[in-house]
Design an enzyme around this catalytic site. Structure first.
Site, PDB file in Angstrom:
ATOM      1  N   HIS A 227       0.892  -1.158   0.000  1.00  0.00           N
ATOM      2  CA  HIS A 227       0.000   0.000   0.000  1.00  0.00           C
ATOM      3  C   HIS A 227       0.929   1.205   0.000  1.00  0.00           C
ATOM      4  O   HIS A 227       1.763   1.329   0.887  1.00  0.00           O
ATOM      5  CB  HIS A 227      -0.897  -0.005   1.245  1.00  0.00           C
ATOM      6  CG  HIS A 227      -2.080   0.905   1.146  1.00  0.00           C
ATOM      7  ND1 HIS A 227      -2.996   1.035   2.169  1.00  0.00           N
ATOM      8  CD2 HIS A 227      -2.507   1.743   0.165  1.00  0.00           C
ATOM      9  CE1 HIS A 227      -3.934   1.888   1.819  1.00  0.00           C
ATOM     10  NE2 HIS A 227      -3.653   2.337   0.601  1.00  0.00           N
ATOM     11  N   LEU A 228       0.815   2.081  -0.982  1.00  0.00           N
ATOM     12  CA  LEU A 228       1.834   3.094  -1.238  1.00  0.00           C
ATOM     13  C   LEU A 228       2.164   3.920   0.001  1.00  0.00           C
ATOM     14  O   LEU A 228       1.288   4.543   0.606  1.00  0.00           O
ATOM     15  CB  LEU A 228       1.387   4.008  -2.380  1.00  0.00           C
ATOM     16  CG  LEU A 228       2.381   5.100  -2.788  1.00  0.00           C
ATOM     17  CD1 LEU A 228       3.741   4.515  -3.153  1.00  0.00           C
ATOM     18  CD2 LEU A 228       1.817   5.927  -3.932  1.00  0.00           C
ATOM     19  N   HIS A 229       3.455   3.957   0.343  1.00  0.00           N
ATOM     20  CA  HIS A 229       3.927   4.731   1.491  1.00  0.00           C
ATOM     21  C   HIS A 229       5.420   4.973   1.392  1.00  0.00           C
ATOM     22  O   HIS A 229       6.157   4.213   0.788  1.00  0.00           O
ATOM     23  CB  HIS A 229       3.609   4.004   2.805  1.00  0.00           C
ATOM     24  CG  HIS A 229       4.340   2.700   2.971  1.00  0.00           C
ATOM     25  ND1 HIS A 229       3.985   1.553   2.285  1.00  0.00           N
ATOM     26  CD2 HIS A 229       5.419   2.350   3.730  1.00  0.00           C
ATOM     27  CE1 HIS A 229       4.787   0.562   2.626  1.00  0.00           C
ATOM     28  NE2 HIS A 229       5.678   1.013   3.487  1.00  0.00           N
ATOM     29  N   LEU A 230       5.855   6.070   2.011  1.00  0.00           N
ATOM     30  CA  LEU A 230       7.257   6.358   2.238  1.00  0.00           C
ATOM     31  C   LEU A 230       7.527   6.301   3.739  1.00  0.00           C
ATOM     32  O   LEU A 230       6.617   6.462   4.560  1.00  0.00           O
ATOM     33  CB  LEU A 230       7.638   7.754   1.729  1.00  0.00           C
ATOM     34  CG  LEU A 230       7.419   8.098   0.256  1.00  0.00           C
ATOM     35  CD1 LEU A 230       7.949   9.498  -0.023  1.00  0.00           C
ATOM     36  CD2 LEU A 230       8.087   7.097  -0.652  1.00  0.00           C
TER      37      LEU A 230
END
Length: 396
Positions: A227-230
């Site tokens: 799940h898109l994250h930095l």
């Protein structure tokens, strides 16, 4: 140890004594109150992006004796979540050592993260689709969200920044460890996009702390959640990648090869916000799109640093370095190793799982673990040629 008087990175109750009064609204007293009031906003303008004057102090008080509004908001809200018991463990002062040798690895003992972090998801492809049935950031507890980060409307930037949720990492690497998550309900897979990369770069520029870093792990590059994250966190130590030498790979000077570091990586550099930063975002995302489309795992690290070229021993950090590593795919945590290789390890920060490994770790052993994750030379050369060709297309 750098910043020997700095407690923000040790988990101490003395962390960041100077808070901005205007950030007090970011601190809901409990989960129920948070749900009633909704997610607080942290709105910033381009004038808050700090370009000049950031450096590692020489026998000086910490940079966070004068924190920015962003540092105050993040650290005060993060500390409150510690008091609310929302983390899997209470981060104490981590034992830290710089390994003897030419590289300058910063090793930290973090037993709790090794034992208590969430098990990685079952990932089989760098391009794997988002699965709403797996853990994702729509399933976190309300209090784990610190605030919503976004630019002021009609700011001087021509690009409208999308809203980004700043949430705690419940198994923190270090003090202030957060995740930057673009609108979670979109269900974006873990593939780097320009909007979240821009947010990551701008949070580095919003902080007055030279050790606030941001990074990205691809699927197969030890991302544990699809799940898109930095990631973003504070570390009060210089790292090898900040001033390491590099050589230009293209005539336009857009892509460099970083040398004399734990692992050779592709270096992108910007001196600050504006068109130069937007061009960097475009270049980096074109490179990561190529790697993803070709099923090549990768890690990315954003830090303040010196311009490309010769090695720099200066304490002054004049711009932002973005380092991209292509690496072998690894779709799970390897048990029995001192550390697993992802974004911070490639940059020279080694969170070690056990006291035995921490006390016996050498530079030679650390390099061996990292080298084992790198691509064969022939494949690495092929990727380098492809990325250089991508940068050349920009000149046409």
């Amino acid at each position: 140890m750098y910043f020997s008087s700095l407690r923000i990175v040790s988990g101490s109750s003395m962390a960041l004594s100077h808070y901005s009064k205007e950030t007090s609204y970011l601190l809901p007293p409990n989960n129920e109150d948070w749900e009633e009031k909704g997610i607080p906003d942290f709105v910033y303008g381009q004038k808050e992006l700090i370009v000049e004057g950031i450096q590692w102090p020489r026998n000086a008080p910490s940079a966070l004796d004068t924190p920015t509004r962003f540092d105050s908001a993040l650290c005060s809200a993060w500390r409150q979540r510690v008091e609310l018991g929302l983390f899997r463990y209470r981060l104490g002062e981590l034992q830290t050592q710089t390994l003897p040798g030419a590289v300058g690895f910063v090793a930290q003992l973090n037993v709790e993260r090794g034992v208590q972090r969430r098990r990685p998801q079952n990932i089989k492809s760098v391009r794997q689709a988002f699965d709403p049935e797996q853990f994702n950031f729509n399933k976190i507890r309300p209090g784990e969200v610190l605030f919503r980060l976004h630019r002021k409307p009609n700011d001087c930037s021509a690009v409208q920044q999308e809203d980004i949720l700043v949430i705690i990492n419940v198994s923190p690497l270090e003090w202030g460890h957060v995740l930057l998550v673009p609108e979670p309900t979109l269900g974006l897979p873990q593939r780097l996009l320009p909007g979240v990369l821009r947010a990551g770069l701008e949070t580095v520029l919003l902080s007055s702390h030279p050790g606030f870093r941001v990074g990205f792990n691809s699927l197969g590059g030890l991302a544990s959640v699809n799940h898109l994250h930095l990631h973003g966190y504070y570390l009060a130590h210089r790292l090898p990648v900040e001033g390491a030498p590099s050589e230009a790979l293209d005539p336009g000077g857009h892509l460099y090869l970083l040398q004399s570091v734990p692992a050779p990586g592709f270096l992108f550099y910007t001196s600050g916000p504006g068109p130069d930063l937007e061009a960097l975002i475009s270049r980096v995302c074109r490179a990561t799109d190529y790697l993803t489309d070709h099923e090549i795992a990768h890690n990315l690290f954003v830090t303040r640093g010196a311009p490309p070229g010769k090695a720099s021993a200066s304490t002054m950090l004049t711009g932002v370095r973005v380092i991209l590593w292509a690496r072998k795919s690894n779709f799970g945590i390897k048990e029995g190793e001192a550390f697993n290789v992802a974004l911070c390890e490639l940059a020279g920060h080694l969170p070690v799982k056990t006291y035995q490994d921490f006390s016996s770790l050498t530079e030679e052993a650390a390099l061996a673990l990292i080298q084992d994750c790198l691509l064969p030379p022939a494949q690495a050369d092929e990727i380098q040629e492809a990325l250089v060709a991508l940068m050349a297309q920009e000149e046409l």
